[in-house]
Design a protein around this motif. Structure first.
Motif, PDB file in Angstrom:
ATOM      1  N   VAL A 431       0.864  -1.185   0.000  1.00 45.59           N
ATOM      2  CA  VAL A 431       0.000   0.000   0.000  1.00 45.59           C
ATOM      3  C   VAL A 431       0.898   1.231   0.000  1.00 45.59           C
ATOM      4  N   LEU A 481      -5.710  -2.573   3.221  1.00 47.30           N
ATOM      5  CA  LEU A 481      -5.845  -2.612   1.773  1.00 47.30           C
ATOM      6  C   LEU A 481      -5.650  -1.252   1.119  1.00 47.30           C
ATOM      7  N   GLU A 482      -5.959  -0.187   1.834  1.00 44.75           N
ATOM      8  CA  GLU A 482      -5.916   1.139   1.254  1.00 44.75           C
ATOM      9  C   GLU A 482      -5.166   2.083   2.185  1.00 44.75           C
ATOM     10  N   PRO A 483      -4.753   3.250   1.684  1.00 45.41           N
ATOM     11  CA  PRO A 483      -4.041   4.205   2.542  1.00 45.41           C
ATOM     12  C   PRO A 483      -4.805   4.575   3.802  1.00 45.41           C
ATOM     13  N   ASP A 485      -6.666   2.711   5.604  1.00 39.97           N
ATOM     14  CA  ASP A 485      -6.472   1.659   6.604  1.00 39.97           C
ATOM     15  C   ASP A 485      -5.140   1.832   7.322  1.00 39.97           C
ATOM     16  N   ALA A 617     -12.892  -3.877   0.402  1.00 42.66           N
ATOM     17  CA  ALA A 617     -12.264  -2.799  -0.376  1.00 42.66           C
ATOM     18  C   ALA A 617     -13.344  -2.054  -1.134  1.00 42.66           C
ATOM     19  N   ARG A 618     -13.110  -0.766  -1.348  1.00 42.19           N
ATOM     20  CA  ARG A 618     -14.069   0.044  -2.086  1.00 42.19           C
ATOM     21  C   ARG A 618     -14.088  -0.376  -3.550  1.00 42.19           C
TER      22      ARG A 618
END
Length: 839
Positions: A431, A481-483, A485, A617-618
Motif C-alpha cells: 500500500v 488494503l488502502e491508505p 487503513d 475494499a471500495r
C-alpha cells in the motif's frame, strides 16, 4: 478473548507486579474494549493441610458435622498465618478421611465472592480456618473433579505436596486473565501472539513471536496424502489456501493434561477435555491457528478438501447429524465427509481414550465461506470465530510443529519427520501511503520516523519512496488494503489523543436540495397535525406484497427472515404491522406515517445480475456505476394509516371514527406541504374498499391513492382503517417550483348554486370537471355541497349540488354574466356526463 497474565508474560516483557487493570489500560490505548477480569480473587494464607483425625457429631437439625484436627505446617514450624501448626476445623462434608491432603484456608484468607475467612465459633467449637472445596476455590470441575460434590482431595488430582505448601501457587490460582472484546476486523488478536504484539506496540515492551520459536520442516514429503479440490471457487475466492498435516505416533492415551496447561485453558475460558485435544486448543490460543486432531487408525485413506455435495450427511463432534449445503467446505477421507472445515470435526475420526496415533491438521480457509457455514448450521466454535475473521496463513506450519512438540513432550509420542504442505496463499499487496496522508485524514502532525516506527510495531515492512511510504502489510493483517487503513493503524498506535479536537468547516453549498426540503416539509406537516412517524422493515412476504401492490418484485438472496424475502412495493404493509403491534399494547386511536423507499422493478427486466464487488475494499468507480445501473427504480413514498376515533367520546359528544374523508384530508395536507393542490378520481386500488377510495392527482398525473382499506385485508384490525400512499418524487416533480399567488381581488363575487341529475355510476368529480371546463375563467371556485339520492328522482340517478363562485378581476359581474357562465358549465356537463338540471 481472555488473556492469562502468566501466559502473556512469556512473549511480552510485563513489568513486575503488572495488574490486570494495568494490562487492560494498555490494551485500551490501542483500540481494544475492556470487558472484565477472571481469577485473581483469591488471597492467602491458603495452604496444604493433612487431616489427622475427625469426629462425626450429629446435630439436632439432622445434620452431621465433623470436628477435624488438621496439620497446616510441618512439625516444629508455625503456620502461614503465624498460628499453631495443628488446627481444629469444623467441616460439613463427608468425602475425606484421616491422612488426606486437603486445601485449608487460614484466618485472613479471602475466597472468591469475596468471602473472608476468620476463626469463628460454630456448632460448639471454634473453627480456626476452613477446609475448601474446588468450587469454593474458584476451580472448575474439569480442572479439579469434585468427590461427591465435597472437599478437594489433592491425591485425586495427582498431587502429593508437603504440608504447609502454598496451595495458591500449587493450584495455579495466583494467575488472572483479562478479557477484551476483539472487533471483527482484528482476528489476529484472538491469540496470545497477537495480544503480546499489541501490548508491545502500546507500551514499548519487547515482543517475542511464539511462531518463530519452533523449527518446522520446510519440505513436503507427503506424510499424509492430501487432495485440495475447489474447482468452482465461490465469489471468486478459493475455499482452502493452506493445508498442513503432521503425524505423531505412540502417544500415551492415559497421559493427563499437566496442571499448568489446564489452568491456562481454564483462565482462557476453554474446558479441558483430553491431552491431545487440549494441546490443539492450547496452540490455537497461543498462536491463533485453529488445529484439528484425527485418530490415524480411524482415517480411511488420505485427507481431502472440497465443497459438500447437496444433501450430504455428516455427524459432527456434538453428536448432531447435519445435512450439508453445496457451499459448505468439508474435510474428507475415502468414505466421504469427516468434518466441517474450519467449524467442527466429525465423529467418525474423533480422538478417543484409545487413540495412540494422531494426525494434526493446520489449514487456512476462506473467511466468508466459514462464516456462512457456521451460521447456516448454527454451529459457532472457537475455530470458526477465528477463521471468519481471518487467520495468518503463514503460521500453519509453526502451529502444527508446536502441537507436535507438546505431544512428544507431554504424551510420550514420536513425531514423523515429514509433513504434508499445501500452500497457495497470496501475499498481501503493498500500500502506498502518500506523504501527507495522516495529516490530511486526521489533522494530527505525526513525523515520518514516528509513522514508520508505528507501522513496524504492528509487523509492517516500510520502505521510503518518492511519493510517500511503501507499506507491505504482514501476513496476519489482510485488512490493510488502502491508505486510509494504514492511516488508522498509525493513529491507533501513536494514540488517538494526538488527533486535535477541531470543529470542521462546513463545505460551501446551497444547503438542502428542493426535493429534500419538500420531503422534510411533508414530515413536519404530518407530525404537526398529530401523526407519529415510524420506520418499518422494507422486507415483506409475498402475501403482503400481493394485497396492496401486486407486480414484479425484487427478491433478496439472503433475507434475515425467510418468510419475508421481497423488497416492498408499498409502505402500507409495514405501517399495518406497526398498527397491529400498537393495538396489541392497548393503543387504539392511531395516526402513523412513514416516508421511505419502495422498489418497483419493471416487468420483464432483469435486476441484480451485475458482478458483486469483493468485500473489504471500495469497488472501482466503473463497477459502482454498473451496480447502480442494475438497481430498479426506488421512488420515495409517504404513507399514513389512521385507525380508531378521530374525535374521542366526551360528555355530550359522541365519538367520531375515522373514515375515507380523513385519508383525503391527509392527502390534501401532504400536497399543501409541497405547495400544490390535488384532485381526486374515483377508483378501486388493490386492497382498498370499492366506493370509498380514489386516485390522487396533481394536474393529470396520478401521484397516489387514498381511502378506506378493504376490511378483508385487515381482518385483525377492528373498525375502519383509513390509508393514504403518495409517490413523493412524482408529487414534487408535479408541484410548481415557485408558488402561484393570485392577487386578492377588490371586486365582489357572484354566487350561484346548480343541481345536476346524473346516473349514480357517474363520479361527482367528472361532473365537477365538466362544469369547470365550461364555466371558463370567471369561475373562481366550485364545491360539491349535496349528493341526494331518493324520492322524486328517477331510479338509478342522483342529484349533485355545486356551489359556484364567480368573480372578475377588473369589474363587477352582473347576474346575467354569472348565469351565462353557469349555463355554459351545465352544457359541457350535459355533453360529457349526460347531466341535466334538476327540476
Amino acid at each position: 478473548m481472555r488473556i492469562p497474565l502468566s501466559w502473556l508474560a512469556e512473549y511480552a516483557d510485563l513489568p513486575a507486579g503488572t495488574t490486570p487493570e494495568a494490562l487492560h489500560a494498555a490494551l485500551v490505548r490501542v483500540g481494544f474494549e475492556e470487558e472484565t477480569v477472571h481469577g485473581g480473587e483469591l488471597s492467602g494464607p491458603v495452604v496444604v493441610g493433612e487431616v489427622l483425625e475427625l469426629t462425626p457429631e450429629p446435630q439436632k437439625n439432622g445434620k452431621t458435622i465433623r470436628w477435624c484436627s488438621v496439620r497446616v505446617a510441618p512439625d516444629g514450624q508455625r503456620a502461614a498465618d503465624g498460628g499453631e501448626a495443628v488446627r481444629g476445623i469444623v467441616c460439613g462434608a463427608d468425602n475425606f478421611h484421616p491422612g488426606d491432603k486437603v486445601v485449608v484456608t487460614l484466618p485472613g484468607a479471602v475466597l472468591p465472592g469475596p468471602f473472608p475467612i476468620a476463626a469463628r465459633k460454630t456448632y460448639g467449637h471454634v473453627s480456626d480456618g476452613m477446609i475448601a472445596s474446588a468450587r469454593e476455590l474458584g476451580l472448575s470441575e474439569e480442572t479439579a473433579p469434585l468427590s461427591g460434590g465435597g472437599i478437594l482431595r489433592l491425591t485425586e488430582i495427582g498431587l502429593d505436596p508437603e504440608v504447609g505448601t502454598d496451595a495458591i501457587a500449587l493450584l495455579g490460582l495466583d494467575d488472572a486473565a483479562v478479557e477484551i472484546n476483539v472487533t471483527p476486523d482484528r482476528g489476529y488478536a484472538l491469540s496470545i501472539r497477537g495480544i503480546a504484539r499489541e501490548y508491545g506496540a502500546s507500551t514499548g515492551a519487547a515482543f517475542r513471536d511464539p511462531a518463530l520459536e519452533v523449527a518446522a520442516p520446510s519440505t513436503d514429503d507427503g506424510a499424509v496424502r492430501v487432495a485440495v479440490e475447489d474447482a468452482t471457487p465461490i465469489r471468486g475466492r478459493q475455499g482452502c489456501t493452506v493445508f498442513v498435516t503432521r503425524v505423531v505416533r505412540g502417544i500415551d492415551p492415559t497421559a493427563s493434561t499437566p496442571r499448568w496447561m489446564a489452568n491456562r485453558l481454564r483462565l482462557a475460558g476453554v474446558r479441558s477435555i483430553s491431552l491431545p485435544v487440549d494441546v490443539t486448543n492450547y496452540v490455537m490460543l497461543e498462536i491463533g491457528q485453529p488445529l484439528h486432531g484425527y485418530d490415524l487408525a480411524r482415517l480411511q485413506g488420505g485427507l481431502g478438501v472440497r465443497r459438500a455435495k447437496p444433501g450430504e450427511p455428516l455427524t459432527t463432534l456434538d453428536g448432531q447429524q447435519r445435512v450439508l449445503d453445496a457451499e459448505d467446505l468439508v474435510i474428507t477421507d475415502d468414505r466421504g465427509a469427516i468434518g466441517l472445515a474450519g467449524v467442527m470435526g466429525g465423529a467418525t475420526t474423533e480422538i478417543s481414550d484409545e487413540t495412540v496415533d494422531v494426525v494434526i491438521e493446520a489449514a487456512n480457509f476462506d473467511p466468508v465461506s466459514i462464516g456462512r457455514t457456521a451460521r447456516r448450521h448454527r454451529l459457532p466454535s472457537e475455530a470458526s470465530r477465528r477463521f471468519e475473521r481471518g487467520v495468518d496463513p503463514a503460521v500453519a506450519r509453526a502451529a502444527a510443529q508446536r502441537a507436535v512438540d507438546l505431544l512428544v513432550e507431554l504424551a510420550g509420542g514420536t513425531a514423523d519427520p515429514g509433513q504434508t504442505w499445501y500452500d497457495v496463499a497470496q501475499a498481501p499487496a503493498p500500500v502506498l501511503l502518500p506523504a501527507l496522508a495522516v495529516l490530511r485524514r486526521t489533522g494530527a502532525e505525526i513525523a515520518e520516523p514516528e509513522t514508520v516506527a508505528a507501522l513496524r510495531a504492528i509487523g509492517c515492512t516500510v520502505a521510503p519512496g518518492e511519493e510517500g511510504l511503501l507499506v507491505l502489510p504482514p501476513s496476519w493483517r489482510r485488512d490493510l488494503l488502502e491508505p486510509v487503513d494504514v492511516v488508522e493503524e498509525v493513529v491507533r498506535i501513536v494514540g488517538y489523543d494526538r488527533i486535535p479536537s477541531v470543529l470542521p468547516v462546513a463545505p460551501p453549498g446551497r444547503g438542502l436540495t428542493r426535493p429534500q426540503r419538500l420531503r422534510r416539509s411533508i414530515g413536519t406537516v404530518l407530525a404537526a397535525t398529530g401523526g407519529t412517524e415510524v420506520q418499518s422493515y422494507p422486507l415483506v412476504s409475498a402475501d403482503q406484497q400481493a394485497v396492496y401492490s401486486p407486480g414484479p418484485s425484487m427478491r433478496v438472496a439472503n433475507p434475515l427472515d425467510a418468510s419475508a424475502p421481497l423488497l416492498r412495493r408499498s409502505v402500507l404493509p409495514g405501517l399495518l404491522d406497526a398498527v397491529r403491534r400498537n393495538r396489541a399494547r392497548g393503543l387504539t386511536d392511531l395516526a402513523l406515517y412513514e416516508i421511505g423507499l419502495v422498489f418497483l422493478p419493471a416487468e420483464g427486466v432483469g435486476y441484480g445480475t451485475a458482478e458483486l464487488p469483493p468485500i473489504g475494499a471500495r469497488p472501482a468507480p466503473e463497477l459502482l456505476e454498473r451496480l447502480l445501473g442494475d438497481l430498479p427504480p426506488q421512488p420515495v413514498h409517504v404513507g399514513a394509516v389512521l385507525t380508531g376515533d378521530r374525535v374521542a367520546k366526551q360528555p355530550g359528544t359522541a365519538a367520531e371514527p375515522v373514515d375515507w374523508r380523513d385519508a383525503i384530508d391527509v392527502a390534501a395536507r401532504i400536497a399543501a406541504a409541497v405547495g400544490t393542490t390535488v384532485r381526486l378520481r374515483q377508483a378501486t386500488p388493490p386492497g382498498y374498499h370499492p366506493g370509498r377510495a380514489a386516485e390522487v392527482l396533481v394536474g393529470e398525473v396520478v401521484v397516489g391513492v387514498a381511502g378506506e382499506l378493504l376490511p378483508g385485508s385487515v381482518e385483525d384490525v377492528p373498525g375502519r382503517v383509513a390509508a393514504v400512499e403518495l409517490d413523493v418524487d412524482a408529487l414534487v416533480a408535479a408541484a410548481p417550483t415557485a408558488p402561484d399567488v393570485a392577487p386578492i381581488s377588490a371586486m365582489p363575487a357572484a354566487t350561484q348554486d346548480v343541481s345536476l341529475v346524473v346516473a349514480e355510476a357517474v363520479p361527482a368529480g367528472d361532473v365537477r370537471d365538466a362544469v369547470v371546463a365550461g364555466a371558463g375563467a370567471l369561475l373562481e371556485s366550485i364545491a360539491l355541497v349535496d349528493d341526494y339520492r331518493g324520492p322524486r328522482l328517477p331510479e338509478g340517478t342522483k342529484s349533485l349540488t355545486f356551489a359556484l363562485r364567480f368573480r372578475s378581476p377588473d369589474r363587477t359581474l352582473t347576474a346575467a354574466e354569472a348565469t351565462a357562465a353557469k349555463e355554459a358549465g351545465v352544457a359541457v356537463a350535459a355533453e360529457r356526463t349526460g347531466a341535466h338540471l334538476r327540476e
